[in-house]
Scaffold this motif. Structure first.
Motif, PDB file in Angstrom:
ATOM      1  N   GLU A 116       0.841  -1.206   0.000  1.00 16.15           N
ATOM      2  CA  GLU A 116       0.000   0.000   0.000  1.00 16.15           C
ATOM      3  C   GLU A 116       0.879   1.260   0.000  1.00 16.15           C
ATOM      4  O   GLU A 116       0.598   2.220  -0.722  1.00 16.15           O
ATOM      5  N   TYR A 119       2.506   1.549  -3.378  1.00 15.91           N
ATOM      6  CA  TYR A 119       1.473   1.934  -4.349  1.00 15.91           C
ATOM      7  C   TYR A 119       1.331   3.462  -4.383  1.00 15.91           C
ATOM      8  O   TYR A 119       1.323   4.071  -5.465  1.00 15.91           O
ATOM      9  N   GLU A 120       1.254   4.061  -3.210  1.00 11.75           N
ATOM     10  CA  GLU A 120       1.105   5.520  -3.127  1.00 11.75           C
ATOM     11  C   GLU A 120       2.330   6.231  -3.704  1.00 11.75           C
ATOM     12  O   GLU A 120       2.201   7.226  -4.418  1.00 11.75           O
ATOM     13  N   GLU A 121       3.525   5.717  -3.392  1.00 11.27           N
ATOM     14  CA  GLU A 121       4.762   6.329  -3.908  1.00 11.27           C
ATOM     15  C   GLU A 121       4.847   6.223  -5.425  1.00 11.27           C
ATOM     16  O   GLU A 121       5.231   7.171  -6.102  1.00 11.27           O
ATOM     17  N   CYS A 123       2.344   5.847  -7.549  1.00 11.09           N
ATOM     18  CA  CYS A 123       1.324   6.726  -8.150  1.00 11.09           C
ATOM     19  C   CYS A 123       1.781   8.182  -8.141  1.00 11.09           C
ATOM     20  O   CYS A 123       1.513   8.942  -9.083  1.00 11.09           O
ATOM     21  N   LYS A 124       2.486   8.553  -7.086  1.00 13.50           N
ATOM     22  CA  LYS A 124       2.942   9.936  -6.932  1.00 13.50           C
ATOM     23  C   LYS A 124       4.055  10.270  -7.938  1.00 13.50           C
ATOM     24  O   LYS A 124       4.105  11.371  -8.483  1.00 13.50           O
TER      25      LYS A 124
END
Length: 255
Positions: A116, A119-121, A123-124
Motif C-alpha cells: 500500500e 502503491y502511493e509512492e 502513483c505519486k
C-alpha cells in the motif's frame, strides 16, 4: 557533560551514513549503551545498502534501454490468473529515470502494508500508469491466457504517454512496440515490480469490495482463490456472476 543514551539515539535518527561525523564521534563513546545504539545503527546502514544494491541490480534492464536511447519504458505485469473469482488485472507503469524506491520488488514478496505504501509512492512519482481489467465473463469466453494478454494490452493503451519500450513479465504481446519478455520480471526489473504492485493493490481492493457485497464468501481474505472457506461457500450459497465458470471445480458444477 555527556549526552544521555536516549539523546544520542534521537540524534542518530537523522544520520544517513556511517561516514557522518556525528556517527563517527559517538562510535568512540565507550559506554555499553551507546555502543549498542551504534551497532543497531550500523545494521540499519547495512540493510539500507543491501536494498540499494538490490534496486541497482533491478535497474539493469532499464539502464541498458536508456543507454540505447529509450525515453519512456513501461513495465507490464498482471495479477489474478489463478483465482476462481474476480477479474484478471494488469498494470503498465512508466517510471522516471531518477526513480528510487529501495525495497521495491515482486508484490507477492511484500507485506500488505508495504504494498500500500509503495502503491502511493509509485502513483505519486510515475510518468504514467495504465490499468486493464478483464472480468470473469470475458475470461470464460476467451480463456485466462488470452484474457491476461487483453488486460495487459488495455493497460498499455490506457497510458497517457506512449512508451518506446515494454518490459513484460513472461509474456509477448501483439502490440507494435519494441518489447522484452522477462521470466520472473517482477523480481528482476524495477518497472515490472512497480506494475506488479499497482496491479496487486488494485485487484485486492476490488476483491475487498466484493467481500463487502458477499460477506459469506470471504473474498477479502482469499482474494478469490480456491481456499477451503471459498469452496465451502460456493457449495452452500452457490455460484456468483463474479465466479469463473470455466475454472474447475466450478465448471464441474455448471456442466
Amino acid at each position: 557533560m555527556k549526552k544521555s543514551i536516549k539523546e544520542i539515539k534521537e540524534e542518530l535518527k537523522q544520520v544517513r551514513s556511517p561516514e557522518d561525523a556525528l556517527f563517527k564521534a559517538y562510535a568512540q563513546d565507550e559506554r555499553k549503551g551507546v555502543q549498542q545504539v551504534i551497532i543497531q545503527k550500523q545494521r540499519q546502514f547495512e540493510a539500507a545498502e543491501r536494498l540499494k544494491q538490490q534496486f541497482d541490480e533491478m535497474m539493469a534492464y532499464e539502464n541498458e534501454l536508456y543507454r540505447q536511447g529509450a525515453t519512456y519504458i513501461a513495465g507490464v505485469d498482471e495479477v489474478g490468473r489463478g483465482p476462481l473469482a474476480g477479474p484478471v488485472v494488469a498494470a503498465a507503469v512508466i517510471l522516471p529515470p531518477d526513480f528510487f524506491l529501495p525495497g521495491l520488488t515482486d508484490s507477492k514478496k511484500l507485506s500488505e502494508a508495504k504494498r500500500e505504501a509503495f502503491y502511493e509512492e509509485i502513483c505519486k512519482k510515475a510518468v504514467a500508469i495504465g490499468i486493464g481489467i478483464i472480468d470473469a465473463e470475458v475470461i470464460d469466453c476467451i480463456n485466462i491466457y488470452e484474457a491476461t494478454k487483453k488486460a495487459m494490452t488495455e493497460a498499455i493503451e490506457l497510458l497517457a504517454v506512449q512508451p518506446d519500450e515494454l518490459l513484460i513479465d513472461a509474456m509477448k504481446l501483439p502490440v507494435p512496440i519494441s518489447q522484452q519478455s522477462i521470466i520472473k520480471g517482477d523480481a528482476t526489473s524495477i518497472s515490472i515490480a512497480a506494475s506488479s504492485v499497482i496491479a496487486k493493490v488494485t485487484r485486492d481492493r476490488m476483491m475487498k469490495e466484493l467481500g463487502e457485497r458477499y460477506p459469506a464468501y470471504g473474498f477479502e481474505k482469499h482474494m478469490g482463490y480456491g481456499t477451503k472457506q471459498h469452496l465451502e461457500a460456493i457449495e452452500q450459497y452457490g455460484i456468483l456472476p463474479e465466479h469463473r465458470r470455466s475454472f474447475a471445480p466450478i465448471k464441474n458444477q455448471v456442466n
